[in-house]
Design a protein around this motif. Structure first.
Motif, mmCIF file in Angstrom:
data_model
loop_
_atom_site.group_PDB
_atom_site.id
_atom_site.type_symbol
_atom_site.label_atom_id
_atom_site.label_comp_id
_atom_site.label_asym_id
_atom_site.label_seq_id
_atom_site.Cartn_x
_atom_site.Cartn_y
_atom_site.Cartn_z
ATOM 1 N N LEU A 173 33.467 34.548 33.604
ATOM 2 C CA LEU A 173 34.686 34.683 34.390
ATOM 3 C C LEU A 173 35.209 33.321 34.802
ATOM 4 O O LEU A 173 34.454 32.455 35.231
ATOM 5 N N VAL A 199 43.764 38.321 32.621
ATOM 6 C CA VAL A 199 44.177 39.334 33.596
ATOM 7 C C VAL A 199 45.092 38.682 34.624
ATOM 8 O O VAL A 199 44.627 38.009 35.546
ATOM 9 N N SER A 201 39.151 31.394 36.419
ATOM 10 C CA SER A 201 40.448 31.713 37.018
ATOM 11 C C SER A 201 41.356 30.500 36.949
ATOM 12 O O SER A 201 40.900 29.370 36.773
ATOM 13 N N ILE A 234 41.367 44.757 36.404
ATOM 14 C CA ILE A 234 40.130 43.973 36.462
ATOM 15 C C ILE A 234 38.950 44.809 35.971
ATOM 16 O O ILE A 234 38.127 44.346 35.182
ATOM 17 N N THR A 281 46.827 42.979 45.667
ATOM 18 C CA THR A 281 45.573 42.894 44.914
ATOM 19 C C THR A 281 45.012 44.270 44.562
ATOM 20 O O THR A 281 44.292 44.395 43.571
ATOM 21 N N ILE A 340 47.232 38.480 37.898
ATOM 22 C CA ILE A 340 47.073 39.155 39.190
ATOM 23 C C ILE A 340 48.160 38.701 40.135
ATOM 24 O O ILE A 340 48.392 37.505 40.298
ATOM 25 N N GLN A 391 43.194 45.994 40.706
ATOM 26 C CA GLN A 391 41.815 46.477 40.556
ATOM 27 C C GLN A 391 41.576 47.278 39.272
ATOM 28 O O GLN A 391 40.572 47.055 38.595
ATOM 29 N N SER A 428 34.394 41.116 41.674
ATOM 30 C CA SER A 428 34.841 41.807 40.456
ATOM 31 C C SER A 428 33.726 42.506 39.697
ATOM 32 O O SER A 428 33.987 43.403 38.897
ATOM 33 N N LEU A 469 41.131 35.225 35.088
ATOM 34 C CA LEU A 469 42.082 35.726 36.075
ATOM 35 C C LEU A 469 43.183 34.690 36.250
ATOM 36 O O LEU A 469 42.913 33.495 36.279
#
Length: 143
Positions: free
Chosen positions: A82, A7, A84, A21, A14, A9, A18, A75, A37
């Motif tokens: 998850l 995802v 990032s 996400i 932000t 971003i 959403q 999130s 992310l």
């Protein structure tokens, strides 16, 4: 079906991310997948380099990592599923590099409504859709 979902971003907007996400979270739950992310930092132009602090890029990276951590925290995706990453470079190029690095089989990204210039010049989402080696789901907020 989708075990690794990327995802991208834009931390400048932000709220736009959403829906992407939320969609990635639902897909990850459905397929027992993981979500990554990604934020891509722009490269500081050479002509501006002498006007910014020597550690400007490091500061930008730390700020981006902190912002992604906050997004991850809120999130609703469990921490085990998850992760990032922050990369620096051209947006669509770095997104495609991250796909290869993590073996993503789906990209879920948000996109603005196209403006007239997007029809002629293309957009980052358009480039990703054209060149991604995996499926791409472009999510728009319809409110």
């Amino acid at each position: 079906m989708f075990k690794s979902i990327l995802v991208p971003i834009d931390l400048v907007d932000t709220a736009l991310a959403q829906p992407a996400i939320a969609t990635a979270a639902k897909l990850a739950d459905s397929y027992d997948g993981k979500v990554r992310l990604l934020h891509v930092l722009a490269i500081t132009p050479v002509m501006l380099a002498e006007y910014v602090p020597a550690d400007f890029d490091d500061q930008q990276r730390q700020s981006a990592e902190a912002a992604l951590a906050e997004i991850a925290r809120t999130s609703g995706i469990s921490a085990q599923r998850l992760s990032s990453s922050v990369r620096q470079g051209g947006i669509y190029h770095e997104i495609l590099e991250e796909v290869a690095a993590v073996g993503a089989d789906l990209i879920v990204m948000s996109s603005h409504r196209p403006a007239m210039r997007s029809y002629f010049l293309g957009s980052n989402a358009g480039h990703v859709v054209r060149y991604a080696p995996c499926s791409v789901l472009v999510v728009r907020d319809c409110t």
